[in-house]
Design a protein around this motif. Structure first.
Motif, PDB file in Angstrom:
ATOM      1  N   TYR A  16       0.892  -1.172   0.000  1.00 33.62           N
ATOM      2  CA  TYR A  16       0.000   0.000   0.000  1.00 33.62           C
ATOM      3  C   TYR A  16       0.921   1.209   0.000  1.00 33.62           C
ATOM      4  O   TYR A  16       1.653   1.423   0.972  1.00 33.62           O
ATOM      5  CB  TYR A  16      -0.895   0.005   1.227  1.00 33.62           C
ATOM      6  CG  TYR A  16      -1.907  -1.122   1.240  1.00 33.62           C
ATOM      7  CD1 TYR A  16      -3.006  -1.097   0.382  1.00 33.62           C
ATOM      8  CD2 TYR A  16      -1.758  -2.211   2.089  1.00 33.62           C
ATOM      9  CE1 TYR A  16      -3.934  -2.122   0.378  1.00 33.62           C
ATOM     10  CE2 TYR A  16      -2.689  -3.239   2.103  1.00 33.62           C
ATOM     11  CZ  TYR A  16      -3.774  -3.191   1.247  1.00 33.62           C
ATOM     12  OH  TYR A  16      -4.680  -4.208   1.254  1.00 33.62           O
ATOM     13  N   THR A  21       3.483  -4.866   2.203  1.00 32.27           N
ATOM     14  CA  THR A  21       2.527  -5.482   3.123  1.00 32.27           C
ATOM     15  C   THR A  21       2.639  -6.998   3.128  1.00 32.27           C
ATOM     16  O   THR A  21       2.413  -7.638   4.155  1.00 32.27           O
ATOM     17  CB  THR A  21       1.095  -5.047   2.750  1.00 32.27           C
ATOM     18  OG1 THR A  21       1.080  -3.630   2.688  1.00 32.27           O
ATOM     19  CG2 THR A  21       0.079  -5.501   3.776  1.00 32.27           C
ATOM     20  N   SER A  40      -2.688 -10.136  13.720  1.00 30.67           N
ATOM     21  CA  SER A  40      -3.589  -9.138  13.158  1.00 30.67           C
ATOM     22  C   SER A  40      -2.783  -8.054  12.445  1.00 30.67           C
ATOM     23  O   SER A  40      -1.758  -7.610  12.950  1.00 30.67           O
ATOM     24  CB  SER A  40      -4.427  -8.530  14.280  1.00 30.67           C
ATOM     25  OG  SER A  40      -5.335  -7.621  13.727  1.00 30.67           O
ATOM     26  N   GLY A  41      -3.242  -7.701  11.259  1.00 31.22           N
ATOM     27  CA  GLY A  41      -2.590  -6.628  10.511  1.00 31.22           C
ATOM     28  C   GLY A  41      -1.359  -7.058   9.734  1.00 31.22           C
ATOM     29  O   GLY A  41      -0.683  -6.227   9.139  1.00 31.22           O
ATOM     30  N   CYS A  42      -1.057  -8.377   9.710  1.00 32.40           N
ATOM     31  CA  CYS A  42       0.183  -8.796   9.047  1.00 32.40           C
ATOM     32  C   CYS A  42       0.047  -8.787   7.526  1.00 32.40           C
ATOM     33  O   CYS A  42       1.032  -8.620   6.810  1.00 32.40           O
ATOM     34  CB  CYS A  42       0.658 -10.155   9.547  1.00 32.40           C
ATOM     35  SG  CYS A  42      -0.218 -11.584   8.901  1.00 32.40           S
ATOM     36  N   GLY A  43      -1.176  -8.955   7.030  1.00 32.66           N
ATOM     37  CA  GLY A  43      -1.360  -8.913   5.582  1.00 32.66           C
ATOM     38  C   GLY A  43      -2.115 -10.109   5.006  1.00 32.66           C
ATOM     39  O   GLY A  43      -2.066 -10.353   3.804  1.00 32.66           O
ATOM     40  N   LYS A  44      -2.849 -10.816   5.847  1.00 36.71           N
ATOM     41  CA  LYS A  44      -3.559 -12.019   5.380  1.00 36.71           C
ATOM     42  C   LYS A  44      -4.664 -11.678   4.384  1.00 36.71           C
ATOM     43  O   LYS A  44      -4.751 -12.266   3.299  1.00 36.71           O
ATOM     44  CB  LYS A  44      -4.157 -12.777   6.587  1.00 36.71           C
ATOM     45  CG  LYS A  44      -3.129 -13.179   7.616  1.00 36.71           C
ATOM     46  CD  LYS A  44      -3.738 -13.921   8.793  1.00 36.71           C
ATOM     47  CE  LYS A  44      -4.685 -13.102   9.644  1.00 36.71           C
ATOM     48  NZ  LYS A  44      -4.049 -11.954  10.335  1.00 36.71           N
ATOM     49  N   SER A  45      -5.523 -10.722   4.769  1.00 32.18           N
ATOM     50  CA  SER A  45      -6.614 -10.335   3.860  1.00 32.18           C
ATOM     51  C   SER A  45      -6.043  -9.774   2.559  1.00 32.18           C
ATOM     52  O   SER A  45      -6.599  -9.998   1.478  1.00 32.18           O
ATOM     53  CB  SER A  45      -7.502  -9.269   4.509  1.00 32.18           C
ATOM     54  OG  SER A  45      -8.100  -9.774   5.671  1.00 32.18           O
ATOM     55  N   THR A  46      -4.932  -9.069   2.704  1.00 30.08           N
ATOM     56  CA  THR A  46      -4.286  -8.487   1.528  1.00 30.08           C
ATOM     57  C   THR A  46      -3.874  -9.576   0.542  1.00 30.08           C
ATOM     58  O   THR A  46      -4.076  -9.432  -0.674  1.00 30.08           O
ATOM     59  CB  THR A  46      -3.048  -7.677   1.992  1.00 30.08           C
ATOM     60  OG1 THR A  46      -3.503  -6.646   2.875  1.00 30.08           O
ATOM     61  CG2 THR A  46      -2.307  -7.074   0.834  1.00 30.08           C
ATOM     62  N   HIS A 187      -7.473 -16.577  12.853  1.00 25.88           N
ATOM     63  CA  HIS A 187      -6.610 -16.275  13.994  1.00 25.88           C
ATOM     64  C   HIS A 187      -6.554 -17.469  14.923  1.00 25.88           C
ATOM     65  O   HIS A 187      -5.806 -17.486  15.888  1.00 25.88           O
ATOM     66  CB  HIS A 187      -7.236 -15.156  14.845  1.00 25.88           C
ATOM     67  CG  HIS A 187      -6.989 -13.796  14.333  1.00 25.88           C
ATOM     68  ND1 HIS A 187      -7.950 -13.073  13.689  1.00 25.88           N
ATOM     69  CD2 HIS A 187      -5.884 -13.021  14.368  1.00 25.88           C
ATOM     70  CE1 HIS A 187      -7.442 -11.898  13.363  1.00 25.88           C
ATOM     71  NE2 HIS A 187      -6.195 -11.853  13.756  1.00 25.88           N
ATOM     72  N   ARG A 205       3.644  -7.955   9.846  1.00 24.47           N
ATOM     73  CA  ARG A 205       3.770  -7.189   8.612  1.00 24.47           C
ATOM     74  C   ARG A 205       5.214  -6.766   8.339  1.00 24.47           C
ATOM     75  O   ARG A 205       5.863  -6.254   9.243  1.00 24.47           O
ATOM     76  CB  ARG A 205       2.880  -5.967   8.762  1.00 24.47           C
ATOM     77  CG  ARG A 205       2.813  -5.100   7.559  1.00 24.47           C
ATOM     78  CD  ARG A 205       1.925  -3.908   7.873  1.00 24.47           C
ATOM     79  NE  ARG A 205       1.835  -3.091   6.707  1.00 24.47           N
ATOM     80  CZ  ARG A 205       1.632  -1.786   6.752  1.00 24.47           C
ATOM     81  NH1 ARG A 205       1.519  -1.183   7.912  1.00 24.47           N
ATOM     82  NH2 ARG A 205       1.536  -1.108   5.649  1.00 24.47           N
TER      83      ARG A 205
HETATM   84  N1  ATP Z   1      -6.573  -0.016   1.763  1.00 26.66           N
HETATM   85  C1  ATP Z   1      -5.476   0.079   2.530  1.00 26.66           C
HETATM   86  N2  ATP Z   1      -4.657   1.150   2.448  1.00 26.66           N
HETATM   87  C2  ATP Z   1      -3.540   1.262   3.186  1.00 26.66           C
HETATM   88  N3  ATP Z   1      -3.141   0.319   4.061  1.00 26.66           N
HETATM   89  C3  ATP Z   1      -3.910  -0.782   4.180  1.00 26.66           C
HETATM   90  C4  ATP Z   1      -5.109  -0.969   3.412  1.00 26.66           C
HETATM   91  N4  ATP Z   1      -5.660  -2.157   3.754  1.00 26.66           N
HETATM   92  C5  ATP Z   1      -4.836  -2.694   4.678  1.00 26.66           C
HETATM   93  N5  ATP Z   1      -3.789  -1.878   4.929  1.00 26.66           N
HETATM   94  C6  ATP Z   1      -2.690  -2.157   5.857  1.00 26.66           C
HETATM   95  O1  ATP Z   1      -2.042  -3.352   5.465  1.00 26.66           O
HETATM   96  C7  ATP Z   1      -1.747  -4.171   6.578  1.00 26.66           C
HETATM   97  C8  ATP Z   1      -2.335  -5.551   6.380  1.00 26.66           C
HETATM   98  O2  ATP Z   1      -3.755  -5.486   6.366  1.00 26.66           O
HETATM   99  P1  ATP Z   1      -4.633  -6.786   6.242  1.00 26.66           P
HETATM  100  O3  ATP Z   1      -6.047  -6.353   6.242  1.00 26.66           O
HETATM  101  O4  ATP Z   1      -4.163  -7.610   5.097  1.00 26.66           O
HETATM  102  O5  ATP Z   1      -4.243  -7.529   7.599  1.00 26.66           O
HETATM  103  P2  ATP Z   1      -4.780  -8.919   8.186  1.00 26.66           P
HETATM  104  O6  ATP Z   1      -3.605  -9.815   8.378  1.00 26.66           O
HETATM  105  O7  ATP Z   1      -5.905  -9.418   7.353  1.00 26.66           O
HETATM  106  O8  ATP Z   1      -5.293  -8.457   9.629  1.00 26.66           O
HETATM  107  P3  ATP Z   1      -6.559  -8.990  10.485  1.00 26.66           P
HETATM  108  O9  ATP Z   1      -6.127 -10.303  11.033  1.00 26.66           O
HETATM  109  O10 ATP Z   1      -6.689  -7.960  11.560  1.00 26.66           O
HETATM  110  O11 ATP Z   1      -7.729  -9.076   9.586  1.00 26.66           O
HETATM  111  C9  ATP Z   1      -2.289  -3.446   7.794  1.00 26.66           C
HETATM  112  O12 ATP Z   1      -1.203  -2.869   8.453  1.00 26.66           O
HETATM  113  C10 ATP Z   1      -3.219  -2.394   7.246  1.00 26.66           C
HETATM  114  O13 ATP Z   1      -3.191  -1.233   8.013  1.00 26.66           O
END
Ligand code: ATP
Ligand code: MG
Length: 255
Positions: A16, A21, A40-46, A187, A205
């Motif tokens: 991003y 990420t 949480s926030g490591c980037g899984k959804s990404t 999780h 992350r």
């Molecule tokens: N649209 C966006 N723009 C900028 N940064 C983003 C965006 N979406 C996510 N991020 C950042 O990217 C990182 C990874 O986000 P992501 O949603 O992939 O985490 P995650 O592992 O799915 O977390 P969780 O377990 O909390 O769902 C986070 O630090 C988040 O702040």
């Protein structure tokens, strides 16, 4: 009936803005269930979004059977049903998008709702269904698109423990019929151990693969009560550095 596709994440890098990420290399066999586990926030959804083609990577490729993400379907934590349509109509809508002719849609939708245990609820609006039931409709609707890869982002995270266990069993039953390839984010270490062929542990992350744990006898009934399960659980929590939970587990076992 769908069969799973092979997935190949090759040097996949997602950022991003300036901030990296996720960076992953991973191969998934057709019909395999791979669970992504990480803080949480490591980037899984990404990672899942990039696989579905919803995010453009800055490097590398996400190949599904050598092509791109059209064969993926995503299930989200929050259900995304159309609230003004009945359970059946929600599923029929997905069938329509797949090009199933109108006369066949009703019977196919009812069959899918039957597969997820919702006989008798076809005409209910989402608002008149429980959270677990709405997730079942979401699963039926996703199956209606006949995806070869199912991307599931903490789909059962909002459910209570009992409903969650029911949904895990349902997912296994449905997977046994369709043999879709599944990438599942959670999780919950126990959920990972119950569902996965392999568990991919991610770093904080940016998400990189820290370790891959292969489950010897995946989805074996009663596995939860075997010593091997506790051993794996401990190993994974330690690898994730989840010391708070380790202390809790050790105390529980001691008492
Ligand atoms: N649209 C966006 N723009 C900028 N940064 C983003 C965006 N979406 C996510 N991020 C950042 O990217 C990182 C990874 O986000 P992501 O949603 O992939 O985490 P995650 O592992 O799915 O977390 P969780 O377990 O909390 O769902 C986070 O630090 C988040 O702040
Ligand atoms: Mg997420």
């Amino acid at each position: 009936m769908s069969t799973g596709a092979a997935v190949r994440l090759h040097g996949l890098r997602i950022a991003y803005g300036e901030s990296l990420t996720a960076e992953v290399d991973l191969e998934v066999a057709p019909g395999e269930i791979v669970v992504l586990l990480g803080p949480s926030g490591c980037g899984k959804s990404t990672i899942l979004r990039a696989m579905a083609g919803l995010l453009e990577p800055v490097g590398g490729t996400a190949e599904i059977d050598g092509g791109s993400g059209e064969q993926c379907a995503m299930v989200f934590q929050e259900d995304a049903l159309l609230p003004w349509r009945s359970a059946r109509k929600n599923v029929e809508f997905a069938l329509k998008l797949r090009g199933v002719p109108r006369p066949r849609r009703r019977a196919e939708a009812l069959d899918l709702l039957h597969q997820v245990g919702l006989d008798g609820f076809a005409e209910h609006l989402p608002g008149a269904l429980s959270g677990g039931m709405r997730q079942r409709v979401q699963l039926a609707r996703t199956l209606a698109t006949e995806p070869r890869v199912l991307l599931m982002d903490e789909p059962f995270g909002a459910l209570d423990a009992q409903t969650r266990a029911d949904m895990q069993r349902l997912l296994i039953t449905v997977w046994q019929q369709h043999k879709t390839t599944v990438l599942f984010v959670t999780h919950d270490v126990d959920e990972a151990l119950l569902l996965a062929d392999r568990i991919v542990l991610l770093t904080p992350r940016p998400a990189r693969i820290q370790r891959i744990v292969t489950i010897d006898n995946p989805r074996a009934p009663g596995a939860r009560f075997e010593p091997e399960f506790a051993r794996r659980r401990y190993e994974i929590l330690a690898a994730l550095g989840d010391t708070a939970e380790l202390v809790a587990t050790t105390t529980e076992e001691a008492s």
